[in-house]
Design a protein around this motif. Structure first.
Motif, PDB file in Angstrom:
ATOM      1  N   ILE A 178     -47.203  24.930  33.711  1.00 51.76           N
ATOM      2  CA  ILE A 178     -47.130  24.252  32.418  1.00 51.76           C
ATOM      3  C   ILE A 178     -48.351  23.352  32.227  1.00 51.76           C
ATOM      4  O   ILE A 178     -48.927  22.846  33.190  1.00 51.76           O
ATOM      5  CB  ILE A 178     -45.831  23.420  32.268  1.00 51.76           C
ATOM      6  N   GLU A 179     -48.716  23.179  30.947  1.00 45.68           N
ATOM      7  CA  GLU A 179     -49.818  22.295  30.607  1.00 45.68           C
ATOM      8  C   GLU A 179     -49.248  20.946  30.192  1.00 45.68           C
ATOM      9  O   GLU A 179     -48.347  20.871  29.366  1.00 45.68           O
ATOM     10  CB  GLU A 179     -50.619  22.903  29.450  1.00 45.68           C
ATOM     11  N   VAL A 180     -49.753  19.885  30.807  1.00 43.29           N
ATOM     12  CA  VAL A 180     -49.292  18.545  30.452  1.00 43.29           C
ATOM     13  C   VAL A 180     -50.498  17.652  30.207  1.00 43.29           C
ATOM     14  O   VAL A 180     -51.576  17.862  30.776  1.00 43.29           O
ATOM     15  CB  VAL A 180     -48.410  17.916  31.569  1.00 43.29           C
ATOM     16  N   GLU A 181     -50.278  16.689  29.334  1.00 48.11           N
ATOM     17  CA  GLU A 181     -51.332  15.691  29.118  1.00 48.11           C
ATOM     18  C   GLU A 181     -51.105  14.586  30.127  1.00 48.11           C
ATOM     19  O   GLU A 181     -50.008  14.036  30.224  1.00 48.11           O
ATOM     20  CB  GLU A 181     -51.274  15.157  27.687  1.00 48.11           C
ATOM     21  N   ALA A 182     -52.131  14.281  30.889  1.00 48.82           N
ATOM     22  CA  ALA A 182     -51.921  13.374  32.018  1.00 48.82           C
ATOM     23  C   ALA A 182     -53.102  12.440  32.188  1.00 48.82           C
ATOM     24  O   ALA A 182     -54.199  12.660  31.666  1.00 48.82           O
ATOM     25  CB  ALA A 182     -51.710  14.178  33.293  1.00 48.82           C
ATOM     26  N   ARG A 183     -52.863  11.383  32.918  1.00 48.71           N
ATOM     27  CA  ARG A 183     -53.907  10.445  33.309  1.00 48.71           C
ATOM     28  C   ARG A 183     -53.883  10.364  34.825  1.00 48.71           C
ATOM     29  O   ARG A 183     -52.811  10.227  35.412  1.00 48.71           O
ATOM     30  CB  ARG A 183     -53.631   9.083  32.681  1.00 48.71           C
ATOM     31  N   PHE A 184     -55.018  10.490  35.474  1.00 46.40           N
ATOM     32  CA  PHE A 184     -55.050  10.447  36.928  1.00 46.40           C
ATOM     33  C   PHE A 184     -54.670   9.062  37.435  1.00 46.40           C
ATOM     34  O   PHE A 184     -54.971   8.044  36.808  1.00 46.40           O
ATOM     35  CB  PHE A 184     -56.429  10.856  37.446  1.00 46.40           C
ATOM     36  N   CYS A 185     -54.014   9.055  38.572  1.00 44.70           N
ATOM     37  CA  CYS A 185     -53.505   7.801  39.129  1.00 44.70           C
ATOM     38  C   CYS A 185     -54.566   7.133  39.993  1.00 44.70           C
ATOM     39  O   CYS A 185     -55.459   7.779  40.518  1.00 44.70           O
ATOM     40  CB  CYS A 185     -52.277   8.065  40.002  1.00 44.70           C
ATOM     41  N   LYS A 186     -54.420   5.851  40.145  1.00 45.99           N
ATOM     42  CA  LYS A 186     -55.191   5.127  41.150  1.00 45.99           C
ATOM     43  C   LYS A 186     -54.243   4.131  41.805  1.00 45.99           C
ATOM     44  O   LYS A 186     -53.189   3.803  41.240  1.00 45.99           O
ATOM     45  CB  LYS A 186     -56.400   4.420  40.518  1.00 45.99           C
ATOM     46  N   PRO A 187     -54.579   3.642  42.986  1.00 45.97           N
ATOM     47  CA  PRO A 187     -53.646   2.730  43.678  1.00 45.97           C
ATOM     48  C   PRO A 187     -53.363   1.495  42.839  1.00 45.97           C
ATOM     49  O   PRO A 187     -54.224   1.010  42.101  1.00 45.97           O
ATOM     50  CB  PRO A 187     -54.394   2.364  44.969  1.00 45.97           C
ATOM     51  N   ARG A 188     -52.129   0.973  42.944  1.00 43.99           N
ATOM     52  CA  ARG A 188     -51.775  -0.256  42.245  1.00 43.99           C
ATOM     53  C   ARG A 188     -52.149  -1.448  43.099  1.00 43.99           C
ATOM     54  O   ARG A 188     -52.434  -1.324  44.296  1.00 43.99           O
ATOM     55  CB  ARG A 188     -50.268  -0.272  41.948  1.00 43.99           C
ATOM     56  N   GLU A 189     -52.123  -2.611  42.476  1.00 47.93           N
ATOM     57  CA  GLU A 189     -52.335  -3.839  43.229  1.00 47.93           C
ATOM     58  C   GLU A 189     -51.141  -4.062  44.152  1.00 47.93           C
ATOM     59  O   GLU A 189     -49.995  -3.825  43.765  1.00 47.93           O
ATOM     60  CB  GLU A 189     -52.464  -5.035  42.264  1.00 47.93           C
ATOM     61  N   GLU A 190     -51.393  -4.501  45.361  1.00 49.39           N
ATOM     62  CA  GLU A 190     -50.304  -4.755  46.297  1.00 49.39           C
ATOM     63  C   GLU A 190     -49.494  -5.960  45.847  1.00 49.39           C
ATOM     64  O   GLU A 190     -50.056  -6.963  45.399  1.00 49.39           O
ATOM     65  CB  GLU A 190     -50.864  -5.006  47.691  1.00 49.39           C
ATOM     66  N   ILE A 191     -48.166  -5.853  45.938  1.00 44.91           N
ATOM     67  CA  ILE A 191     -47.292  -6.964  45.578  1.00 44.91           C
ATOM     68  C   ILE A 191     -47.075  -7.811  46.816  1.00 44.91           C
ATOM     69  O   ILE A 191     -46.614  -7.313  47.857  1.00 44.91           O
ATOM     70  CB  ILE A 191     -45.939  -6.453  45.039  1.00 44.91           C
ATOM     71  N   LEU A 192     -47.439  -9.075  46.715  1.00 46.11           N
ATOM     72  CA  LEU A 192     -47.220  -9.975  47.849  1.00 46.11           C
ATOM     73  C   LEU A 192     -45.775 -10.447  47.835  1.00 46.11           C
ATOM     74  O   LEU A 192     -45.046 -10.255  46.866  1.00 46.11           O
ATOM     75  CB  LEU A 192     -48.186 -11.158  47.762  1.00 46.11           C
ATOM     76  N   GLU A 193     -45.351 -11.078  48.929  1.00 48.95           N
ATOM     77  CA  GLU A 193     -43.947 -11.493  49.040  1.00 48.95           C
ATOM     78  C   GLU A 193     -43.561 -12.372  47.871  1.00 48.95           C
ATOM     79  O   GLU A 193     -44.261 -13.327  47.526  1.00 48.95           O
ATOM     80  CB  GLU A 193     -43.749 -12.253  50.357  1.00 48.95           C
ATOM     81  N   ALA A 194     -42.456 -12.023  47.230  1.00 54.23           N
ATOM     82  CA  ALA A 194     -42.041 -12.732  46.023  1.00 54.23           C
ATOM     83  C   ALA A 194     -41.480 -14.104  46.374  1.00 54.23           C
ATOM     84  O   ALA A 194     -40.954 -14.333  47.461  1.00 54.23           O
ATOM     85  CB  ALA A 194     -40.997 -11.914  45.283  1.00 54.23           C
ATOM     86  N   THR A 195     -41.581 -15.023  45.402  1.00 49.85           N
ATOM     87  CA  THR A 195     -40.997 -16.343  45.586  1.00 49.85           C
ATOM     88  C   THR A 195     -39.476 -16.258  45.562  1.00 49.85           C
ATOM     89  O   THR A 195     -38.910 -15.378  44.915  1.00 49.85           O
ATOM     90  CB  THR A 195     -41.479 -17.313  44.489  1.00 49.85           C
ATOM     91  N   LEU A 196     -38.831 -17.153  46.275  1.00 50.48           N
ATOM     92  CA  LEU A 196     -37.363 -17.159  46.331  1.00 50.48           C
ATOM     93  C   LEU A 196     -36.759 -17.979  45.210  1.00 50.48           C
ATOM     94  O   LEU A 196     -35.545 -18.015  45.043  1.00 50.48           O
ATOM     95  CB  LEU A 196     -36.898 -17.716  47.684  1.00 50.48           C
ATOM     96  N   CYS A 197     -37.620 -18.690  44.445  1.00 53.48           N
ATOM     97  CA  CYS A 197     -37.083 -19.554  43.400  1.00 53.48           C
ATOM     98  C   CYS A 197     -36.631 -18.731  42.204  1.00 53.48           C
ATOM     99  O   CYS A 197     -37.365 -17.856  41.743  1.00 53.48           O
ATOM    100  CB  CYS A 197     -38.144 -20.551  42.943  1.00 53.48           C
ATOM    101  N   PRO A 198     -35.416 -18.982  41.673  1.00 52.63           N
ATOM    102  CA  PRO A 198     -34.943 -18.217  40.507  1.00 52.63           C
ATOM    103  C   PRO A 198     -35.752 -18.578  39.273  1.00 52.63           C
ATOM    104  O   PRO A 198     -36.144 -19.732  39.091  1.00 52.63           O
ATOM    105  CB  PRO A 198     -33.483 -18.659  40.374  1.00 52.63           C
ATOM    106  N   THR A 199     -36.017 -17.563  38.441  1.00 52.27           N
ATOM    107  CA  THR A 199     -36.772 -17.817  37.210  1.00 52.27           C
ATOM    108  C   THR A 199     -35.868 -17.712  35.985  1.00 52.27           C
ATOM    109  O   THR A 199     -36.130 -18.322  34.965  1.00 52.27           O
ATOM    110  CB  THR A 199     -37.927 -16.815  37.064  1.00 52.27           C
ATOM    111  N   ASP A 200     -34.785 -16.899  36.061  1.00 50.85           N
ATOM    112  CA  ASP A 200     -33.861 -16.772  34.930  1.00 50.85           C
ATOM    113  C   ASP A 200     -32.802 -17.857  35.018  1.00 50.85           C
ATOM    114  O   ASP A 200     -31.981 -17.866  35.936  1.00 50.85           O
ATOM    115  CB  ASP A 200     -33.178 -15.396  34.931  1.00 50.85           C
ATOM    116  N   LYS A 201     -32.845 -18.767  34.034  1.00 48.17           N
ATOM    117  CA  LYS A 201     -31.894 -19.880  34.077  1.00 48.17           C
ATOM    118  C   LYS A 201     -30.560 -19.523  33.419  1.00 48.17           C
ATOM    119  O   LYS A 201     -29.547 -20.117  33.711  1.00 48.17           O
ATOM    120  CB  LYS A 201     -32.488 -21.105  33.376  1.00 48.17           C
TER     121      LYS A 201
END
Length: 238
Positions: free
Chosen positions: A203-226
């Motif tokens: 099949i023919e698809v319209e696509a964009r080639f991928c590249k690596p994403r930015e690495e996600i560092l360890e998330a903060t433990l503080c809640p953001t949704d109040k």
């Protein structure tokens, strides 16, 4: 790196799903009585002298309320298997018809007529029945008991498509009946059969080639949704 921002048409080879259905299948009840019972529960897996299965329980002072029975899917050697993961131990294949898949004309809810194909599917496997005493110990185990069912589906299955099927749910129940002059084991099996008709296509698809994403560092433990999420569909009322 010039490819990463603009889209381009690419050709990929993949398996296209032509049709996909799921069906609950109740396998016809399997019943074994009297002499058949002794064959299913061999003495090496159910240690006893010469007495029958029912006599074995009554001679040990057990009544039907003292033991539980469980049943599970197994391979042909009686080893327990997981139906969702170990589909290799279950046979699920198309029954090839002499004149090919027969065309069937069906009327859709919209009133349109469409021609589909009749696909026959064979499912085969084994189950094992265990009898447990009041302490939960296995005192008796059966040989692998074979079962089979044939199902007919009306699917979009043109020539060139192949069947892909697997079991998404499996349940087995067993009951042992012991009376003065009658003994019988009943095994009931219910499974969910997922059936797909597939073919390899380009099949023919319209696509964009991928590249690596930015690495996600360890998330903060503080809640953001109040606040908990709102329900604007129902409150406040309009």
């Amino acid at each position: 790196m010039g490819h990463s921002h603009h889209k381009e048409k690419v050709c990929i080879k993949t398996r296209k799903v032509y049709d996909w259905v799921t069906r609950q299948v109740d396998v016809p009840l399997k019943s074994f009585s009297n002499n058949e019972l002794e064959t299913i529960f061999p003495s090496d897996k159910c240690p006893r002298n010469c007495e029958s299965i029912c006599d074995f329980f009554t001679s040990n002072g057990m009544n039907p309320h003292d033991f539980t029975i469980r049943c599970f899917l197994s391979d042909e050697d009686g080893n327990r298997i997981d139906p969702v993961v170990d589909n290799d131990a279950l046979i699920c294949q198309e029954i090839i018809q002499p004149n090919g898949r027969q065309p069937v004309t069906v009327t859709l809810p919209s009133g349109d007529e469409v021609t589909l194909q009749k696909v026959k599917v064979l499912v085969k496997g084994h189950v094992v029945v265990q009898i447990l005493n009041a302490n939960g110990q296995v005192v008796c185990e059966s040989n692998a008991i074979p079962f089979a069912t044939a199902q007919t589906f009306i699917l979009c299955a043109p020539e060139g498509t192949t069947l892909d099927c697997h079991i998404s749910f499996f349940e087995c129940d067993a009951s042992l009946i012991c009376t003065n002059n009658f003994s019988q084991l009943d095994v009931s099996i219910t499974l969910c059969l997922e059936v797909q008709m597939e073919a390899e296509v380009k099949i023919e698809v319209e696509a964009r080639f991928c590249k690596p994403r930015e690495e996600i560092l360890e998330a903060t433990l503080c809640p953001t949704d109040k606040f908990p999420p709102q329900c604007p569909e129902v409150f406040p009322s309009r």
